[in-house]
Design a protein around this motif. Structure first.
Motif, PDB file in Angstrom:
ATOM      1  N   LEU A   1      46.815  37.289  51.085  1.00 14.52           N
ATOM      2  CA  LEU A   1      46.485  38.629  51.570  1.00 14.52           C
ATOM      3  C   LEU A   1      45.255  38.633  52.469  1.00 14.52           C
ATOM      4  N   GLY A   2      44.560  37.510  52.576  1.00 16.30           N
ATOM      5  CA  GLY A   2      43.455  37.403  53.519  1.00 16.30           C
ATOM      6  C   GLY A   2      42.136  37.894  52.957  1.00 16.30           C
ATOM      7  N   ASP A   3      41.224  38.188  53.859  1.00 18.37           N
ATOM      8  CA  ASP A   3      39.881  38.611  53.457  1.00 18.37           C
ATOM      9  C   ASP A   3      39.887  40.049  52.937  1.00 18.37           C
ATOM     10  N   ASN A   4      38.781  40.394  52.288  1.00 19.98           N
ATOM     11  CA  ASN A   4      38.529  41.774  51.865  1.00 19.98           C
ATOM     12  C   ASN A   4      39.512  42.293  50.816  1.00 19.98           C
ATOM     13  N   VAL A   5      39.997  41.415  49.950  1.00 15.34           N
ATOM     14  CA  VAL A   5      40.860  41.849  48.852  1.00 15.34           C
ATOM     15  C   VAL A   5      39.984  42.400  47.730  1.00 15.34           C
TER      16      VAL A   5
ATOM     17  N   ALA B   1      39.146  34.802  40.909  1.00 19.00           N
ATOM     18  CA  ALA B   1      39.766  34.570  42.212  1.00 19.00           C
ATOM     19  C   ALA B   1      39.100  35.369  43.324  1.00 19.00           C
ATOM     20  N   VAL B   2      38.678  36.596  43.036  1.00 19.78           N
ATOM     21  CA  VAL B   2      38.116  37.444  44.106  1.00 19.78           C
ATOM     22  C   VAL B   2      36.609  37.637  43.990  1.00 19.78           C
ATOM     23  N   GLY B   3      36.041  37.251  42.844  1.00 16.83           N
ATOM     24  CA  GLY B   3      34.628  37.499  42.607  1.00 16.83           C
ATOM     25  C   GLY B   3      34.450  38.814  41.857  1.00 16.83           C
ATOM     26  N   PRO B   4      33.537  38.855  40.875  1.00 16.69           N
ATOM     27  CA  PRO B   4      33.330  40.080  40.080  1.00 16.69           C
ATOM     28  C   PRO B   4      32.989  41.297  40.924  1.00 16.69           C
ATOM     29  N   GLU B   5      32.293  41.063  42.038  1.00 15.08           N
ATOM     30  CA  GLU B   5      31.911  42.189  42.894  1.00 15.08           C
ATOM     31  C   GLU B   5      33.104  42.824  43.605  1.00 15.08           C
ATOM     32  N   ASN B   6      34.242  42.146  43.584  1.00 13.93           N
ATOM     33  CA  ASN B   6      35.441  42.649  44.263  1.00 13.93           C
ATOM     34  C   ASN B   6      36.535  43.050  43.276  1.00 13.93           C
ATOM     35  N   LEU B   7      36.133  43.462  42.077  1.00 11.97           N
ATOM     36  CA  LEU B   7      37.108  43.896  41.079  1.00 11.97           C
ATOM     37  C   LEU B   7      36.597  45.144  40.369  1.00 11.97           C
ATOM     38  N   THR B   8      37.470  46.120  40.262  1.00 14.12           N
ATOM     39  CA  THR B   8      37.143  47.366  39.571  1.00 14.12           C
ATOM     40  C   THR B   8      38.093  47.565  38.398  1.00 14.12           C
TER      41      THR B   8
ATOM     42  N   GLY C   1      40.971  41.226  28.378  1.00 14.39           N
ATOM     43  CA  GLY C   1      39.808  40.450  28.811  1.00 14.39           C
ATOM     44  C   GLY C   1      40.209  39.271  29.675  1.00 14.39           C
ATOM     45  N   GLU C   2      41.298  38.611  29.304  1.00 10.14           N
ATOM     46  CA  GLU C   2      41.740  37.437  30.053  1.00 10.14           C
ATOM     47  C   GLU C   2      42.293  37.799  31.423  1.00 10.14           C
ATOM     48  N   ILE C   3      43.021  38.903  31.525  1.00  9.08           N
ATOM     49  CA  ILE C   3      43.587  39.258  32.825  1.00  9.08           C
ATOM     50  C   ILE C   3      42.484  39.633  33.810  1.00  9.08           C
ATOM     51  N   VAL C   4      41.459  40.333  33.340  1.00  7.54           N
ATOM     52  CA  VAL C   4      40.336  40.671  34.230  1.00  7.54           C
ATOM     53  C   VAL C   4      39.586  39.411  34.629  1.00  7.54           C
ATOM     54  N   THR C   5      39.407  38.507  33.689  1.00  5.48           N
ATOM     55  CA  THR C   5      38.732  37.235  33.988  1.00  5.48           C
ATOM     56  C   THR C   5      39.516  36.442  35.024  1.00  5.48           C
TER      57      THR C   5
END
Length: 398
Positions: A112-116, A180-187, A171-175
């Motif tokens: 999907l490229g950058d900014n996911v 893969a995307v970095g914690p800062e890129n997951l809500t 917990g595992e699915i969020v981990t």
């Protein structure tokens, strides 16, 4: 939504579910708002409610019972559609992303490229168990609810549905996706059922949309089956399996026929029994939810809502499943009408009945017809051989 910082203008918002966390409501709202979203520089990816086949292709998940298998090109087409949005925001939503293992997760993010930016919607596991079981029943499983629970909690690697915890070990699915995307890129959005607007407001905030922009599509309501309805379908599954019927019939006549019509045309009353979950399973679910909240907190991802909701014990759902529940006649009638409608639809598009023996299944050919056809084929073969000999001698075949 107040307190939710919008994503960058070129973000790829990837909503991965998991199942039974408000996904149908979110997808229905985005699907019916496609044209209005375009005015805000946002594309909702896919043509339908959500891109099932492309996601099945990339995660390696098999199709629903009786449905055709996905192909690699399905995923490639979705990736191309995302790339075509350029510097605008794209929204991709499918709960089947929750089935992805670590390798598939990395492939999705890379393609999907950058900014996911990944969005995970979560509800207390105790509220998910019964809803997930009846969904599996709609895909052909035959285990009663209490036996299914025993397998899920005490023998999780056994069939059926051995992948249950891949999508619901929160917990595992969020981990997995945060790695893969970095914690800062997951809500993470902890869905609060007491606030009907909470889920839509969270997505509006992430996409910088006006308050009230996303409206649930009532026609896409994916209500769960009542206990009686689920038992009706489960009992049918047992007979269907014993009869070794073609799985295509299950998809067309049961899931998209009987079950779909029953869910849409019959509205459960207050007398219809909900699916009750044994207390021991709710207690185990609450403990798993508490551990998941601790794991998610330690990851440092963005959280919308209250993580403590994941350890909720929904006492109103506790009870012992009753295997002898009665199906309301109105519900049964709608299920039958769904089968009739599916049959009528299939008959309307059925091609003209073939007359040649070799175009028909062997079971439809009588012994006399088969003998006649074999004789005719022998005569044709002999004539072809005679003609080749005559041509080689320069003779005529007349």
């Amino acid at each position: 939504m107040s307190g939710v910082e919008p994503l960058p203008p070129n973000a790829r918002l990837l909503h991965i579910g998991p199942h039974k966390s408000g996904t149908t409501a979110v997808q229905g709202a985005f699907h019916q708002a496609r044209e209005r979203l375009a005015d805000h520089g946002i594309t909702y990816i896919g043509k339908g409610l959500h891109p099932v086949r492309p996601v099945q292709a990339i995660t390696g998940r098999g199709p629903m019972l009786g449905e055709p298998a996905a192909a690699t090109r399905d995923w490639e087409n979705l990736v191309a559609e995302v790339a075509a949005t350029g510097d605008q925001r794209a929204v991709i939503s499918s709960e089947f992303f929750a089935d992805a293992d670590e390798d598939a997760v990395r492939r999705v993010v890379s393609d999907l490229g950058d900014n996911v930016h990944v969005v995970v919607t979560l509800r207390p596991l105790g509220k998910v168990l019964a809803a997930q079981w009846q969904q599996y029943v709609q895909n052909g499983i035959r285990d009663p609810f209490d036996e299914w629970l025993d397998i899920m909690f005490n023998r999780p690697h056994e069939r059926p549905n051995s992948a249950f915890w891949r999508r619901h070990q929160q917990g595992e699915i969020v981990t997995r996706w945060a790695n893969a995307v970095g914690p800062e890129n997951l809500t993470v959005i902890c869905v609060d059922d007491s606030d009907p607007r909470m889920l839509m407001s969270a997505f509006e905030g992430l996409l910088d949309l006006p308050e009230g922009f996303l409206v649930p599509d009532d026609s896409q309501a994916n209500r769960s089956l009542t206990h009686a309805e689920a038992e009706l379908v489960r009992s049918f599954n047992q007979q269907f399996k014993a009869g070794s019927w073609p799985t295509g019939l299950y998809a067309s006549h049961i899931r998209r026929g009987a079950v779909k019509r029953m869910k849409v045309a019959y509205k459960p009353t207050r007398h219809d029994q909900a699916i009750r979950t044994p207390e021991w399973a709710l207690e185990r679910a609450a403990k798993i939810g508490s551990e998941a909240a601790e794991t998610i907190t330690a990851l440092g991802v963005r959280v919308v809502g209250d993580l403590e909701l994941l350890s909720q014990y929904p006492s109103g759902r506790a009870g012992t499943p009753d295997p002898d529940v009665a199906v309301p006649p109105q519900a049964a009638a709608q299920a039958l009408m769904g089968v009739v409608a599916a049959s009528a639809k299939q008959s309307a598009v059925r091609p003209k009945k073939p007359t040649r023996v070799d175009d028909r299944p062997l079971r439809e050919v009588t012994a006399r017809q088969l003998a006649r056809e074999l004789l005719a084929r022998g005569v044709r073969k002999a004539r072809r051989g005679r003609n080749r000999i005559l041509r080689s001698r320069g003779g005529s075949s007349s």
